[in-house]
Design a protein around this motif. Structure first.
Motif, mmCIF file in Angstrom:
data_model
loop_
_atom_site.group_PDB
_atom_site.id
_atom_site.type_symbol
_atom_site.label_atom_id
_atom_site.label_comp_id
_atom_site.label_asym_id
_atom_site.label_seq_id
_atom_site.Cartn_x
_atom_site.Cartn_y
_atom_site.Cartn_z
ATOM 1 N N UNK A 82 -1.943 20.016 -25.459
ATOM 2 C CA UNK A 82 -0.966 18.935 -25.596
ATOM 3 C C UNK A 82 -1.665 17.596 -25.819
ATOM 4 N N UNK A 83 -2.725 17.340 -25.053
ATOM 5 C CA UNK A 83 -3.439 16.074 -25.196
ATOM 6 C C UNK A 83 -4.077 15.918 -26.563
ATOM 7 N N UNK A 84 -4.645 17.010 -27.100
ATOM 8 C CA UNK A 84 -5.290 16.940 -28.409
ATOM 9 C C UNK A 84 -4.279 16.680 -29.514
ATOM 10 N N UNK A 85 -3.180 17.439 -29.512
ATOM 11 C CA UNK A 85 -2.179 17.294 -30.575
ATOM 12 C C UNK A 85 -1.480 15.942 -30.490
ATOM 13 N N UNK A 86 -1.075 15.553 -29.286
ATOM 14 C CA UNK A 86 -0.398 14.269 -29.136
ATOM 15 C C UNK A 86 -1.352 13.111 -29.425
ATOM 16 N N UNK A 87 -2.640 13.283 -29.137
ATOM 17 C CA UNK A 87 -3.605 12.234 -29.439
ATOM 18 C C UNK A 87 -3.748 11.987 -30.928
ATOM 19 N N UNK A 88 -3.732 13.065 -31.732
ATOM 20 C CA UNK A 88 -3.830 12.917 -33.185
ATOM 21 C C UNK A 88 -2.608 12.198 -33.732
ATOM 22 N N UNK A 89 -1.423 12.655 -33.356
ATOM 23 C CA UNK A 89 -0.208 12.037 -33.878
ATOM 24 C C UNK A 89 0.011 10.652 -33.284
ATOM 25 N N UNK A 90 -0.558 10.404 -32.119
ATOM 26 C CA UNK A 90 -0.425 9.094 -31.491
ATOM 27 C C UNK A 90 -0.950 7.979 -32.386
ATOM 28 N N UNK B 217 -6.907 12.181 -25.314
ATOM 29 C CA UNK B 217 -5.775 12.997 -24.899
ATOM 30 C C UNK B 217 -6.203 14.318 -24.292
ATOM 31 N N UNK B 218 -7.200 14.960 -24.890
ATOM 32 C CA UNK B 218 -7.677 16.249 -24.389
ATOM 33 C C UNK B 218 -8.340 16.101 -23.020
ATOM 34 N N UNK B 219 -9.206 15.098 -22.883
ATOM 35 C CA UNK B 219 -9.912 14.910 -21.614
ATOM 36 C C UNK B 219 -8.956 14.506 -20.494
ATOM 37 N N UNK C 291 -0.332 6.171 -25.387
ATOM 38 C CA UNK C 291 -1.539 5.750 -24.665
ATOM 39 C C UNK C 291 -2.847 6.161 -25.346
ATOM 40 N N UNK C 292 -3.016 7.404 -25.836
ATOM 41 C CA UNK C 292 -4.321 7.758 -26.435
ATOM 42 C C UNK C 292 -4.716 6.860 -27.593
ATOM 43 N N UNK C 293 -3.787 6.594 -28.512
ATOM 44 C CA UNK C 293 -4.114 5.731 -29.654
ATOM 45 C C UNK C 293 -4.281 4.281 -29.228
ATOM 46 N N UNK C 294 -3.492 3.840 -28.241
ATOM 47 C CA UNK C 294 -3.646 2.470 -27.743
ATOM 48 C C UNK C 294 -5.035 2.262 -27.163
ATOM 49 N N UNK C 295 -5.561 3.284 -26.486
ATOM 50 C CA UNK C 295 -6.928 3.190 -25.957
ATOM 51 C C UNK C 295 -7.961 3.293 -27.074
ATOM 52 N N UNK C 296 -7.764 4.236 -28.000
ATOM 53 C CA UNK C 296 -8.738 4.436 -29.087
ATOM 54 C C UNK C 296 -8.830 3.217 -29.993
ATOM 55 N N UNK D 87 -1.391 13.280 -15.190
ATOM 56 C CA UNK D 87 -1.964 13.226 -16.534
ATOM 57 C C UNK D 87 -1.655 11.880 -17.181
ATOM 58 N N UNK D 88 -0.421 11.440 -17.035
ATOM 59 C CA UNK D 88 -0.032 10.145 -17.598
ATOM 60 C C UNK D 88 -0.789 9.009 -16.911
ATOM 61 N N UNK D 89 -0.986 9.103 -15.600
ATOM 62 C CA UNK D 89 -1.738 8.073 -14.881
ATOM 63 C C UNK D 89 -3.182 8.026 -15.369
ATOM 64 N N UNK D 90 -3.795 9.188 -15.567
ATOM 65 C CA UNK D 90 -5.171 9.236 -16.082
ATOM 66 C C UNK D 90 -5.251 8.605 -17.466
ATOM 67 N N UNK D 91 -4.294 8.933 -18.333
ATOM 68 C CA UNK D 91 -4.287 8.360 -19.675
ATOM 69 C C UNK D 91 -4.082 6.854 -19.632
ATOM 70 N N UNK D 92 -3.204 6.404 -18.762
ATOM 71 C CA UNK D 92 -2.975 4.963 -18.625
ATOM 72 C C UNK D 92 -4.219 4.257 -18.080
ATOM 73 N N UNK D 93 -4.939 4.943 -17.175
ATOM 74 C CA UNK D 93 -6.181 4.373 -16.665
ATOM 75 C C UNK D 93 -7.211 4.184 -17.761
#
Length: 371
Positions: free
Chosen positions: A21-29, A236-238, A213-218, A259-265
């Motif tokens: 989920x993290x990998x796929x959502x990170x790409x589309x993010x 997203x994967x990590x 969140x993944x794209x906002x961080x990247x 998971x959302x808290x980790x991504x937000x961090x």
């Protein structure tokens, strides 16, 4: 931890599902953030809830593929309704999103309440789609997520250039006679697909964070689109893997929210510490730049004072410079910094003078600042 991950079926399944989920959502993010469609992801995730309820009422099955299809149809209809409202009325885009989000989410809650209070068999557990219940994942669910998410990634790779052009300059894409409307529909459909595969893991309420969140961080770490997509996927994967493991090894920590808290961090850390854009790095660069400018000002003032004499290396006492900088407590520190660079020197009487390198540097500064 590795032994537990390999030996525990539930932990292994949840971790694999969260990583996918993290990998796929990170790409589309990446596409969602660059196209400024973050609120659309929130609307689609909430609009998918009534589709889950209707799919169960029609089929009586809680199979993940059936519920995903129902959620996907409802999410896509919600998106189409937003576009219809904005194109056929004067309602603004954000207002249409908020309207569709609240109406569909309300309908979904009504359906879930009706199902829970009915005597239908096998109806328990549907409310877990609100906040996710990753522990209920089985290997069949993970395989379904892998196939559906893999197809979404294949479509993105096949239309990589077109989607990239759509994200940055849709008007130029129209000038190239590209089917911009269909590309927009395709990209939105992929967004619906990614949201649907994450509902069981993260839930309707929190899924929007996984596509923002993944794209906002990247974005804080790079200016290159391809690298941004790769970094977003890795984040997203990590975060999916780390959040699921942290939830499994710590009591009373739900998987989806952690998971959302980790991504937000990671987003917060990126905003603070990322090179070029990080707040801390910008502050450090600003401090260093101010120090450099103050040191150059002291150097040029020494040069101006020395020009009144027969040699540009004429020494001046520190008290003379303090007339120019009456409130500068860092004057001595600036002079010592210039001395360490070999631009000024201090004679036996305590007077400061430019070195030959300092004179050359002053001429360079004057040339740079002369329009």
């Amino acid at each position: 931890m590795i032994e537990q991950l390999l030996g525990d079926y539930t932990l292994r399944t949840v971790t694999l599902g969260a990583a996918i989920l993290g990998a796929v959502s990170g790409v589309l993010s990446t596409f969602v953030v660059l196209r400024q469609q973050s609120l659309l992801g929130d609307a689609v995730s909430h609009a998918a809830l009534p589709g889950i309820g209707l799919a169960f009422l029609i089929t009586g099955s809680k199979a993940s593929l059936i519920l995903m299809i129902g959620a996907g149809i409802a999410g896509w209809l919600g998106t189409a309704l937003v576009l219809l409202i904005t194109h056929s009325s004067r309602v603004k885009y954000d207002s249409a999103l908020g309207l569709v989000l609240s109406v569909f989410f309300g309908i979904g809650l009504v359906l879930l309440t009706f199902i829970q209070k009915s005597s239908l068999p096998n109806q328990a557990g549907l409310d877990s789609f609100l906040f996710g219940q990753a522990a209920s994942l089985v290997m069949e669910d993970v395989l379904t997520m892998t196939v559906v998410g893999g197809l979404a990634l294949v479509v993105i790779l096949l239309f990589w250039k077109e989607f990239k052009l759509l994200a940055f300059d849709p008007d130029f894409a129209r000038s190239l006679v590209l089917p911009v409307r269909w590309l927009d529909v395709g990209c939105t459909t992929l967004l619906v697909v990614v949201i649907v595969i994450g509902l069981q893991t993260v839930g309707v309420v929190l899924m929007s964070a996984m596509i923002i969140a993944p794209a906002a961080a990247a974005r804080q770490w790079t200016d290159h689109f391809g690298m941004m997509t790769l970094i977003s996927m890795i984040i997203g994967m990590l975060c999916g893997t780390g959040g699921s493991i942290l939830s499994a090894t710590t009591s009373n920590l739900p998987t989806g929210p952690i998971i959302v808290v980790c991504t937000s961090g990671v987003v917060v850390m990126s905003i603070l510490a990322a090179p070029h854009r990080g707040i801390l790095w910008n502050k450090i660069r600003q401090i260093l730049q101010n120090r450099r400018l103050r040191a150059e000002a002291v150097l040029l003032d020494l040069f101006d004072l020395a020009k009144q004499h027969e040699t540009p290396e004429y020494p001046h006492m520190e008290e003379v410079l303090r007339v120019i900088y009456p409130q500068s407590g860092s004057l001595l520190r600036q002079l010592q910094g210039l001395q360490s660079k070999g631009l000024v020197m201090r004679n036996e009487h305590g007077a400061w003078a430019l070195t030959p390198d300092g004179v050359i540097r002053c001429h360079q500064l004057i040339k740079e600042r002369t329009p």
